[in-house]
Design a protein around this motif. Sequence first.
Motif, PDB file in Angstrom:
ATOM      1  N   THR A  39      18.819 -14.231   0.612  1.00 40.62           N
ATOM      2  CA  THR A  39      17.951 -13.353  -0.181  1.00 40.62           C
ATOM      3  C   THR A  39      18.262 -11.912   0.214  1.00 40.62           C
ATOM      4  OG1 THR A  39      16.235 -15.018   0.035  1.00 40.62           O
ATOM      5  CG2 THR A  39      15.541 -12.900  -0.806  1.00 40.62           C
ATOM      6  N   GLY A  40      18.573 -11.074  -0.757  1.00 44.20           N
ATOM      7  CA  GLY A  40      18.868  -9.663  -0.459  1.00 44.20           C
ATOM      8  C   GLY A  40      20.104  -9.510   0.414  1.00 44.20           C
ATOM      9  N   VAL A  41      21.172 -10.205   0.018  1.00 41.29           N
ATOM     10  CA  VAL A  41      22.358 -10.243   0.893  1.00 41.29           C
ATOM     11  C   VAL A  41      23.568  -9.536   0.269  1.00 41.29           C
ATOM     12  CG1 VAL A  41      21.780 -12.234   2.321  1.00 41.29           C
ATOM     13  CG2 VAL A  41      22.703 -12.625   0.050  1.00 41.29           C
ATOM     14  N   ASP A  42      23.306  -8.582  -0.655  1.00 41.33           N
ATOM     15  CA  ASP A  42      24.426  -7.893  -1.313  1.00 41.33           C
ATOM     16  C   ASP A  42      25.337  -7.190  -0.312  1.00 41.33           C
ATOM     17  OD1 ASP A  42      23.411  -8.791  -3.647  1.00 41.33           O
ATOM     18  OD2 ASP A  42      23.064  -6.819  -4.564  1.00 41.33           O
ATOM     19  N   ALA A  43      24.736  -6.659   0.762  1.00 41.92           N
ATOM     20  CA  ALA A  43      25.547  -5.918   1.743  1.00 41.92           C
ATOM     21  C   ALA A  43      26.601  -6.824   2.388  1.00 41.92           C
ATOM     22  CB  ALA A  43      24.654  -5.310   2.816  1.00 41.92           C
ATOM     23  N   LEU A  64      16.126 -19.185  -0.591  1.00 39.94           N
ATOM     24  CA  LEU A  64      17.171 -19.215   0.445  1.00 39.94           C
ATOM     25  C   LEU A  64      16.924 -18.150   1.522  1.00 39.94           C
ATOM     26  CD1 LEU A  64      20.270 -19.652  -1.913  1.00 39.94           C
ATOM     27  CD2 LEU A  64      19.196 -21.413  -0.495  1.00 39.94           C
ATOM     28  N   GLU A  65      15.691 -17.627   1.556  1.00 45.35           N
ATOM     29  CA  GLU A  65      15.411 -16.556   2.521  1.00 45.35           C
ATOM     30  C   GLU A  65      15.624 -17.037   3.961  1.00 45.35           C
ATOM     31  OE1 GLU A  65      11.741 -14.542   2.028  1.00 45.35           O
ATOM     32  OE2 GLU A  65      12.144 -13.194   3.725  1.00 45.35           O
ATOM     33  N   ASP A  66      15.114 -18.229   4.254  1.00 44.43           N
ATOM     34  CA  ASP A  66      15.316 -18.808   5.588  1.00 44.43           C
ATOM     35  C   ASP A  66      16.344 -19.922   5.491  1.00 44.43           C
ATOM     36  OD1 ASP A  66      13.190 -17.451   7.160  1.00 44.43           O
ATOM     37  OD2 ASP A  66      11.931 -18.387   5.622  1.00 44.43           O
ATOM     38  N   PHE A  67      17.168 -20.050   6.537  1.00 41.22           N
ATOM     39  CA  PHE A  67      18.142 -21.148   6.529  1.00 41.22           C
ATOM     40  C   PHE A  67      17.398 -22.465   6.684  1.00 41.22           C
ATOM     41  CE2 PHE A  67      20.796 -24.324   8.493  1.00 41.22           C
ATOM     42  CZ  PHE A  67      21.900 -24.307   7.662  1.00 41.22           C
ATOM     43  N   GLU A  70      18.695 -28.418   4.013  1.00 44.78           N
ATOM     44  CA  GLU A  70      18.629 -29.160   2.738  1.00 44.78           C
ATOM     45  C   GLU A  70      18.753 -28.177   1.570  1.00 44.78           C
ATOM     46  OE1 GLU A  70      16.007 -28.725   4.737  1.00 44.78           O
ATOM     47  OE2 GLU A  70      15.496 -30.609   5.737  1.00 44.78           O
ATOM     48  N   ALA A  71      18.031 -27.050   1.661  1.00 39.32           N
ATOM     49  CA  ALA A  71      18.057 -26.074   0.576  1.00 39.32           C
ATOM     50  C   ALA A  71      19.457 -25.481   0.427  1.00 39.32           C
ATOM     51  CB  ALA A  71      17.037 -24.966   0.861  1.00 39.32           C
ATOM     52  N   TYR A  72      20.076 -25.143   1.558  1.00 39.42           N
ATOM     53  CA  TYR A  72      21.408 -24.530   1.505  1.00 39.42           C
ATOM     54  C   TYR A  72      22.438 -25.526   0.979  1.00 39.42           C
ATOM     55  CZ  TYR A  72      20.542 -19.881   3.402  1.00 39.42           C
ATOM     56  OH  TYR A  72      20.157 -18.574   3.550  1.00 39.42           O
ATOM     57  N   ALA A  73      22.310 -26.794   1.372  1.00 41.96           N
ATOM     58  CA  ALA A  73      23.262 -27.795   0.875  1.00 41.96           C
ATOM     59  C   ALA A  73      23.042 -28.018  -0.613  1.00 41.96           C
ATOM     60  CB  ALA A  73      23.112 -29.099   1.647  1.00 41.96           C
ATOM     61  N   ASN A  74      21.766 -28.053  -1.052  1.00 46.82           N
ATOM     62  CA  ASN A  74      21.485 -28.205  -2.492  1.00 46.82           C
ATOM     63  C   ASN A  74      22.129 -27.078  -3.291  1.00 46.82           C
ATOM     64  OD1 ASN A  74      19.964 -30.448  -2.016  1.00 46.82           O
ATOM     65  ND2 ASN A  74      17.971 -29.445  -2.205  1.00 46.82           N
ATOM     66  N   ALA A  75      22.142 -25.874  -2.703  1.00 46.55           N
ATOM     67  CA  ALA A  75      22.738 -24.732  -3.404  1.00 46.55           C
ATOM     68  C   ALA A  75      24.271 -24.781  -3.331  1.00 46.55           C
ATOM     69  CB  ALA A  75      22.228 -23.425  -2.776  1.00 46.55           C
ATOM     70  N   LEU A  76      24.796 -25.108  -2.172  1.00 53.27           N
ATOM     71  CA  LEU A  76      26.243 -24.962  -1.957  1.00 53.27           C
ATOM     72  C   LEU A  76      27.060 -26.108  -2.562  1.00 53.27           C
ATOM     73  CD1 LEU A  76      28.580 -23.426  -0.680  1.00 53.27           C
ATOM     74  CD2 LEU A  76      28.023 -24.473   1.527  1.00 53.27           C
ATOM     75  N   SER A  77      26.583 -27.336  -2.423  1.00 50.04           N
ATOM     76  CA  SER A  77      27.426 -28.473  -2.831  1.00 50.04           C
ATOM     77  C   SER A  77      27.853 -28.402  -4.301  1.00 50.04           C
ATOM     78  CB  SER A  77      26.715 -29.795  -2.538  1.00 50.04           C
ATOM     79  OG  SER A  77      26.532 -29.932  -1.151  1.00 50.04           O
ATOM     80  N   PRO A  78      26.922 -28.114  -5.247  1.00 50.15           N
ATOM     81  CA  PRO A  78      27.369 -28.039  -6.648  1.00 50.15           C
ATOM     82  C   PRO A  78      28.368 -26.892  -6.884  1.00 50.15           C
ATOM     83  CG  PRO A  78      24.983 -28.227  -6.523  1.00 50.15           C
ATOM     84  CD  PRO A  78      25.459 -27.962  -5.132  1.00 50.15           C
ATOM     85  N   LEU A  79      28.198 -25.776  -6.171  1.00 50.07           N
ATOM     86  CA  LEU A  79      29.145 -24.661  -6.343  1.00 50.07           C
ATOM     87  C   LEU A  79      30.542 -25.107  -5.941  1.00 50.07           C
ATOM     88  CD1 LEU A  79      27.091 -21.666  -4.816  1.00 50.07           C
ATOM     89  CD2 LEU A  79      27.473 -22.184  -7.246  1.00 50.07           C
ATOM     90  N   VAL A  80      30.620 -25.845  -4.839  1.00 52.07           N
ATOM     91  CA  VAL A  80      31.921 -26.313  -4.355  1.00 52.07           C
ATOM     92  C   VAL A  80      32.498 -27.346  -5.327  1.00 52.07           C
ATOM     93  CG1 VAL A  80      33.117 -27.458  -2.438  1.00 52.07           C
ATOM     94  CG2 VAL A  80      31.287 -25.832  -1.953  1.00 52.07           C
ATOM     95  N   THR A  81      31.645 -28.216  -5.827  1.00 52.31           N
ATOM     96  CA  THR A  81      32.116 -29.222  -6.794  1.00 52.31           C
ATOM     97  C   THR A  81      32.713 -28.523  -8.021  1.00 52.31           C
ATOM     98  OG1 THR A  81      30.395 -30.717  -6.072  1.00 52.31           O
ATOM     99  CG2 THR A  81      31.414 -31.226  -8.184  1.00 52.31           C
ATOM    100  N   ASP A  82      32.018 -27.503  -8.530  1.00 58.99           N
ATOM    101  CA  ASP A  82      32.504 -26.822  -9.747  1.00 58.99           C
ATOM    102  C   ASP A  82      33.816 -26.085  -9.497  1.00 58.99           C
ATOM    103  OD1 ASP A  82      30.346 -27.736 -11.060  1.00 58.99           O
ATOM    104  OD2 ASP A  82      29.237 -25.835 -11.091  1.00 58.99           O
ATOM    105  N   ALA A  83      33.904 -25.395  -8.367  1.00 57.25           N
ATOM    106  CA  ALA A  83      35.095 -24.557  -8.123  1.00 57.25           C
ATOM    107  C   ALA A  83      36.253 -25.384  -7.571  1.00 57.25           C
ATOM    108  CB  ALA A  83      34.739 -23.428  -7.154  1.00 57.25           C
TER     109      ALA A  83
END
Length: 339
Positions: A39-43, A64-67, A70-83
């Motif tokens: 969250t707020g990680v543009d830098a 995704l503010e706190d690590f 489960e939440a991070y894997a839910n976010a990351l796994s589909p991104l990796v599958t697509d790319a």
Amino acid sequence: MKTWVYIDHFKGEAVPASWETIGAAKSLGSDVTAVILGTGVDALAKAAFEYGADEVVLADNSALEDFRVEAYANALSPLVTDAAPGLLLFPTTSRGRELAGMVAIDLNTGVLVDVIAMELDGDKVVATRPIYAGKLLQKTVCNASPQIITVRGRIFAKPEAEPGRSGTLTKVDVNVGDAPTTVEGYGESTGGVSLADAGVIVSGGRGVSNNPNLTPPDGMSDDEAEVWRAQQGFALITDLAGVLNAAVGASRAAVDANYIPYANQVGQTGKVVSPDLYIANGISGAIQHLAGMRNSKVIVAINKDPDAPIFKMARYGVVGDLHEIVPALTVAMKAKLGK
Ligand SMILES: Cc1cc2nc3c(=O)[nH]c(=O)nc-3n(C[C@H](O)[C@H](O)[C@H](O)COP(=O)(O)OP(=O)(O)OC[C@H]3O[C@@H](n4cnc5c(N)ncnc54)[C@H](O)[C@@H]3O)c2cc1C
């Protein structure tokens, strides 16, 4: 090979090993996509480009503010599958290891952890990792895709930052789904320099308590007196660490005897470290301790037993009582460093 590097951070502050992991990917000749969740990680995107990422995929989501793995894997796994990158690298931090394992399960692939060298054999990465408490080095290949590897900190060089360097930034939406945990707060366990990132570590073992010249306050039991003596001994270690801008480490014997918290333990069941300089004080050099620090570039041992096994590993050894040598070293280092 298309390579993604996960940027591990705490509240938007990247761990240095994340940039080293970009360096590790670059050493394979890969174009690197850094993936950033939070969250707020543009830098962090700007920094990733400066450290060599060619692309950044960034998911900014309040969930995704706190690590939470489960939440991070839910976010990351589909991104990796697509790319569909051929290789997905994580720094070997506790968060990185946990997330790599969960993503590997989601994607039905393997994960090689704590890798210290990589080379390409066609489209396969041959990864070298220490096994049997660092006694042997094993070369392993992951035959599934993507190949997931966590790389050990302070082994691969951190790329020189190129201020102003940029690349392609893609902001993505992610579905974090239901994560069964919430983070209620954080408490700082220890202050000072973090062991994982430290260039210099000053460590103490059971010998730190062995100073018969010190008389404990009246009324202490033997156990209390031992811990009190150890605290005086660790104060000497902390003084030296302060002068050297170093982290304080410990053997398991020191931790088990309550001289110092577990967070400071180095070894097979503690932290694995690779500093430029490791100063072992009153540590015998058991194999389980060596497993955590044998990759230190220069090891200095201070021990009153000339036959202590640590001397076989040390580049420089001082035989004597640490309670005399450490304060003398602190004075000498202060003078040398103008402190
Ligand atoms: C499954 C398993 C996992 C383990 N994991 C770890 C781990 O992660 N990390 C770890 O460290 N250990 C680990 N151990 C424990 C390990 O086997 C050793 O018991 C431990 O490392 C010993 O700690 P030490 O060197 O401080 O103590 P000791 O072995 O008791 O050595 C103390 C040393 O201090 C010296 N000394 C005493 N007085 C002085 C003095 N005044 N000045 C200078 N020197 C002095 C002595 O000569 C001696 O060499 C593990 C063990 C097992 C079985």
